[in-house]
Design a protein around this motif. Sequence first.
Motif, PDB file in Angstrom:
ATOM      1  N   GLU A   1     -31.479  21.568  18.855  1.00 44.52           N
ATOM      2  CA  GLU A   1     -30.411  21.822  18.069  1.00 44.52           C
ATOM      3  C   GLU A   1     -30.150  20.787  17.107  1.00 44.52           C
ATOM      4  OE1 GLU A   1     -25.795  23.114  19.327  1.00 44.52           O
ATOM      5  OE2 GLU A   1     -26.670  21.395  20.335  1.00 44.52           O
ATOM      6  N   ARG A   2     -30.180  19.481  17.847  1.00 44.51           N
ATOM      7  CA  ARG A   2     -29.850  18.118  17.211  1.00 44.51           C
ATOM      8  C   ARG A   2     -30.873  17.893  16.007  1.00 44.51           C
ATOM      9  NH1 ARG A   2     -29.368  16.505  22.513  1.00 44.51           N
ATOM     10  NH2 ARG A   2     -31.621  15.683  22.344  1.00 44.51           N
ATOM     11  N   ASP A   3     -32.311  18.327  16.328  1.00 41.65           N
ATOM     12  CA  ASP A   3     -33.229  18.225  15.110  1.00 41.65           C
ATOM     13  C   ASP A   3     -32.766  18.917  13.949  1.00 41.65           C
ATOM     14  OD1 ASP A   3     -34.485  16.171  16.554  1.00 41.65           O
ATOM     15  OD2 ASP A   3     -36.057  17.383  17.572  1.00 41.65           O
ATOM     16  N   LEU A   4     -32.631  20.328  14.471  1.00 40.01           N
ATOM     17  CA  LEU A   4     -32.601  21.579  13.389  1.00 40.01           C
ATOM     18  C   LEU A   4     -31.261  21.015  12.491  1.00 40.01           C
ATOM     19  CD1 LEU A   4     -33.212  23.884  11.951  1.00 40.01           C
ATOM     20  CD2 LEU A   4     -32.321  25.357  13.699  1.00 40.01           C
ATOM     21  N   MET A   5     -30.193  20.707  13.104  1.00 35.17           N
ATOM     22  CA  MET A   5     -29.095  20.195  12.442  1.00 35.17           C
ATOM     23  C   MET A   5     -29.276  19.162  11.499  1.00 35.17           C
ATOM     24  SD  MET A   5     -25.984  20.642  15.568  1.00 35.17           S
ATOM     25  CE  MET A   5     -24.648  20.158  14.368  1.00 35.17           C
ATOM     26  N   GLN A   6     -29.969  18.082  11.928  1.00 32.71           N
ATOM     27  CA  GLN A   6     -30.226  17.032  10.859  1.00 32.71           C
ATOM     28  C   GLN A   6     -30.982  17.425   9.837  1.00 32.71           C
ATOM     29  OE1 GLN A   6     -32.019  13.633  13.255  1.00 32.71           O
ATOM     30  NE2 GLN A   6     -32.695  12.769  11.303  1.00 32.71           N
TER      31      GLN A   6
ATOM     32  N   ALA B   1     -33.008  28.412   7.419  1.00 32.88           N
ATOM     33  CA  ALA B   1     -33.032  27.414   8.447  1.00 32.88           C
ATOM     34  C   ALA B   1     -31.510  27.664   9.230  1.00 32.88           C
ATOM     35  CB  ALA B   1     -32.854  25.958   7.725  1.00 32.88           C
ATOM     36  N   ILE B   2     -30.489  28.112   8.593  1.00 33.00           N
ATOM     37  CA  ILE B   2     -29.376  28.345   9.318  1.00 33.00           C
ATOM     38  C   ILE B   2     -29.278  29.631  10.078  1.00 33.00           C
ATOM     39  CG2 ILE B   2     -26.685  29.107   8.774  1.00 33.00           C
ATOM     40  CD1 ILE B   2     -27.379  27.109   6.389  1.00 33.00           C
ATOM     41  N   ASP B   3     -30.264  30.578   9.732  1.00 36.78           N
ATOM     42  CA  ASP B   3     -30.453  31.743  10.202  1.00 36.78           C
ATOM     43  C   ASP B   3     -31.076  31.310  11.819  1.00 36.78           C
ATOM     44  OD1 ASP B   3     -31.404  34.745  10.968  1.00 36.78           O
ATOM     45  OD2 ASP B   3     -33.340  33.592  10.982  1.00 36.78           O
ATOM     46  N   ARG B   4     -32.060  30.375  11.852  1.00 33.27           N
ATOM     47  CA  ARG B   4     -32.697  29.732  13.092  1.00 33.27           C
ATOM     48  C   ARG B   4     -31.786  29.013  13.804  1.00 33.27           C
ATOM     49  NH1 ARG B   4     -36.574  26.073  12.771  1.00 33.27           N
ATOM     50  NH2 ARG B   4     -36.481  25.566  10.723  1.00 33.27           N
ATOM     51  N   LEU B   5     -30.524  28.298  13.173  1.00 35.69           N
ATOM     52  CA  LEU B   5     -29.572  27.569  14.091  1.00 35.69           C
ATOM     53  C   LEU B   5     -28.740  28.601  14.828  1.00 35.69           C
ATOM     54  CD1 LEU B   5     -28.378  25.134  14.819  1.00 35.69           C
ATOM     55  CD2 LEU B   5     -27.008  25.205  12.752  1.00 35.69           C
ATOM     56  N   SER B   6     -28.446  29.938  14.033  1.00 37.27           N
ATOM     57  CA  SER B   6     -27.691  30.627  14.738  1.00 37.27           C
ATOM     58  C   SER B   6     -28.342  31.497  15.913  1.00 37.27           C
ATOM     59  CB  SER B   6     -27.375  32.067  13.592  1.00 37.27           C
ATOM     60  OG  SER B   6     -26.494  33.153  14.230  1.00 37.27           O
ATOM     61  N   ILE B   7     -29.591  31.599  15.901  1.00 35.57           N
ATOM     62  CA  ILE B   7     -30.433  32.012  17.053  1.00 35.57           C
ATOM     63  C   ILE B   7     -30.485  31.236  18.062  1.00 35.57           C
ATOM     64  CG2 ILE B   7     -32.407  33.456  17.694  1.00 35.57           C
ATOM     65  CD1 ILE B   7     -32.702  34.508  14.673  1.00 35.57           C
ATOM     66  N   LEU B   8     -30.690  30.000  17.614  1.00 36.60           N
ATOM     67  CA  LEU B   8     -30.750  28.920  18.681  1.00 36.60           C
ATOM     68  C   LEU B   8     -29.520  28.388  19.404  1.00 36.60           C
ATOM     69  CD1 LEU B   8     -32.619  26.516  19.653  1.00 36.60           C
ATOM     70  CD2 LEU B   8     -31.483  25.040  17.960  1.00 36.60           C
ATOM     71  N   GLU B   9     -28.411  28.749  18.727  1.00 36.06           N
ATOM     72  CA  GLU B   9     -27.152  28.632  19.607  1.00 36.06           C
ATOM     73  C   GLU B   9     -27.052  29.858  20.454  1.00 36.06           C
ATOM     74  OE1 GLU B   9     -25.123  26.173  19.498  1.00 36.06           O
ATOM     75  OE2 GLU B   9     -26.269  25.290  17.858  1.00 36.06           O
ATOM     76  N   LEU B  10     -27.571  30.876  20.234  1.00 35.22           N
ATOM     77  CA  LEU B  10     -27.636  31.996  21.241  1.00 35.22           C
ATOM     78  C   LEU B  10     -28.422  31.482  22.455  1.00 35.22           C
ATOM     79  CD1 LEU B  10     -27.564  35.081  19.126  1.00 35.22           C
ATOM     80  CD2 LEU B  10     -25.764  34.700  20.833  1.00 35.22           C
ATOM     81  N   LYS B  11     -29.628  31.010  21.926  1.00 32.52           N
ATOM     82  CA  LYS B  11     -30.443  30.680  23.208  1.00 32.52           C
ATOM     83  C   LYS B  11     -29.806  29.568  23.972  1.00 32.52           C
ATOM     84  CE  LYS B  11     -34.787  31.407  20.571  1.00 32.52           C
ATOM     85  NZ  LYS B  11     -36.108  30.702  19.953  1.00 32.52           N
ATOM     86  N   ILE B  12     -29.263  28.719  23.430  1.00 32.69           N
ATOM     87  CA  ILE B  12     -28.461  27.481  24.366  1.00 32.69           C
ATOM     88  C   ILE B  12     -27.457  28.049  25.254  1.00 32.69           C
ATOM     89  CG2 ILE B  12     -26.868  25.689  24.136  1.00 32.69           C
ATOM     90  CD1 ILE B  12     -28.592  24.996  21.676  1.00 32.69           C
ATOM     91  N   TYR B  13     -26.637  29.055  24.310  1.00 31.22           N
ATOM     92  CA  TYR B  13     -25.539  29.799  25.339  1.00 31.22           C
ATOM     93  C   TYR B  13     -25.949  30.668  26.615  1.00 31.22           C
ATOM     94  CZ  TYR B  13     -21.855  32.819  26.636  1.00 31.22           C
ATOM     95  OH  TYR B  13     -20.955  33.672  27.527  1.00 31.22           O
ATOM     96  N   ASN B  14     -27.120  31.292  26.360  1.00 30.82           N
ATOM     97  CA  ASN B  14     -27.528  32.191  27.330  1.00 30.82           C
ATOM     98  C   ASN B  14     -28.272  31.444  28.268  1.00 30.82           C
ATOM     99  OD1 ASN B  14     -27.055  34.990  26.999  1.00 30.82           O
ATOM    100  ND2 ASN B  14     -27.712  34.155  24.907  1.00 30.82           N
TER     101      ASN B  14
END
Length: 203
Positions: A159-164, A117-130
């Motif tokens: 991001e909010r949902d995944l973090m929760q 799940a944290i792997d998905r969060l890392s990639i999601l942060e890249l999507k948000i940044y880009n």
Amino acid sequence: MEQFSHLATRIFKEAIAVYEREGSIDTPPINPYQPHTIEHDLFRKNWIDNAQWCLEDIIRDPEIDPVQALIIKRRIDKSNQERTDLVELIDSFFLQQYASVQPQSDAKINTESPAWAIDRLSILELKIYNMDKAVHTAGQDEALRKKCSDKLHVLLEQERDLMQAIDELLEDIAQGRKYMKVYKQMKMYNDPELNPMLKGQSL
């Protein structure tokens, strides 16, 4: 105490900023955290994801030389294996952290481990940044800006949902409502004993 999803997100954003300022596909991780800490592993995880993101962009160049494309594909394969190994290392951290927890009699197993799940969060942060960068570099193209802005809005909600969800999963494990069970990926195509091409055979 900082919730784990906030710690991970903060470090992922930091890694993205350092990579943007000083990194490249050929730059070893410029990691500010002490080795053998979860912070170090999270930073390295996102650095690998960032470099692979760039490699994935490069290989999609329609004019790329086929020989260069094969070299990049090999690098992506190697990066994927490093990513998998690191996810399994992060799961080892959680296994150790919750080793003393006695699961409740009706405890359930989750569909994925915390580290995936944290792997998905890392990639999601890249999507948000880009995607945020795309909003700000759309120039006079209002249609493109709106398209990217709408996508960014969805990514931020995700991001909010995944973090929760990550924090709830970790709390469930800590309280014995769920239990961890980690399976190694066992990717056969990387195994010289199992991939027929690596054994000199033909398909």
